[in-house]
Design an enzyme around this catalytic site. Sequence first.
Site, PDB file in Angstrom:
ATOM      1  N   GLU A  35     -49.606  59.898  -7.857  1.00  0.00           N
ATOM      2  CA  GLU A  35     -50.910  59.229  -7.777  1.00  0.00           C
ATOM      3  C   GLU A  35     -51.957  60.103  -7.082  1.00  0.00           C
ATOM      4  O   GLU A  35     -52.837  59.608  -6.371  1.00  0.00           O
ATOM      5  CB  GLU A  35     -50.767  57.851  -7.129  1.00  0.00           C
ATOM      6  CG  GLU A  35     -49.878  56.940  -7.970  1.00  0.00           C
ATOM      7  CD  GLU A  35     -50.001  55.477  -7.655  1.00  0.00           C
ATOM      8  OE1 GLU A  35     -51.075  55.061  -7.189  1.00  0.00           O
ATOM      9  OE2 GLU A  35     -49.025  54.743  -7.893  1.00  0.00           O
ATOM     10  N   GLY A  36     -51.838  61.393  -7.303  1.00  0.00           N
ATOM     11  CA  GLY A  36     -52.761  62.364  -6.725  1.00  0.00           C
ATOM     12  C   GLY A  36     -52.080  63.146  -5.619  1.00  0.00           C
ATOM     13  O   GLY A  36     -51.684  62.575  -4.601  1.00  0.00           O
TER      14      GLY A  36
END
Length: 379
Positions: free
Chosen positions: A362-363
Amino acid sequence: MDFKLSKQHLLQQKLYRDFAEAEIRPIAQEMDETETFSMDLLGKLHKYGLMGIPFSRAYGGSGGDYLGFSLCMEEVSKIDGATGLTMSVHSLACSCIDNFGTEEQKQRFLRPLVDGSKTGCFGLTEPNAGSDAAGQQSKAVLYHDKYTINGTKIFTTNSGFADTFVMFAMTDKSKGIRGISAFLVEKGAPGLAVGPNIRRMGVRASSNCEVSYENVEVPASNRLGKEGDGFKIAMKALDGGRIGIAAQAVGLAQGALNEAVKYAKERKQFGKRISSFQSSQFKIADLQTRIDAARLMTHRAAAARDNGENYSSHAAMAKLFASRMANDVCRECVQLMGGYGYCREYPVERALRDAKITEIYEGTSEVMQMVIAGAMKVF
């Protein structure tokens, strides 16, 4: 400014904690060892509303807020990171529909996802496109009223048992990220194939597979938003998802420290409990301080989201700090417990393995730094 949880949130926190202790702890190690997520547990997560916390009652959700969801993520992840991940990605898929879906799409797709009927997954990453979403090769071609999708997604969490696939594909490669569109694909669609579980270092119980789309046809009504809105849809979902991952990191760290403190109070060396040594006490104090700092950053981001404020940089900072903290804390907890901490008999080694991924999915931490620097107008 109030740093205390409301009575309602405290009650929710206790309910989530009790659920995690009663339903997840007894099977967490077995799920990790077998690298299989319990379908019985998945059913209970749905049954008791944990998969629809921040979504409106109008669509079958629990009608809670994102702070409440963060509390749930922390309590669940104290016991098992893989269960937290399963909840997080399901919420990621739901948020795409909640934020950008038409009323018909919300009734058809969101309602069963949040009322306990179905499970969702989120497919953005490809073998050659991770942080660089514009590098993806999946394509969707419109002919009359249907799109034909071809491509491959990897690391698609929940894909092994998901009913609804939120996926992203290029509808106009020449436009880069502005040429990405989002689609809703249902389980069983001809040409949709889910590979075996990808063997991983941590969160091993979660379902995480390669998903291939070979001439998969979906009606135009299954496109989320307009053509070219895909990148915007994905980034908004990930902004919120990062708060959940920060909460997961806090939970992993707190769960590991709780185990280490319990061990330190029982373990004797040189005729004394190791908790009586100042070196142990100071280490434990430092670790708890870092956990609390990450927790407050996570709650700030969640509160900003609930208040309708711009929370993107808050979410990025919370995830960046909490994920680094979790890796440091879990490593120190293993060290505090010595050889026993390194053994699979104790859950701290699993927490250490699980914590690493919070710096990646998620990043990545590097992407979080880019988001934060961008908000500061450094470039």
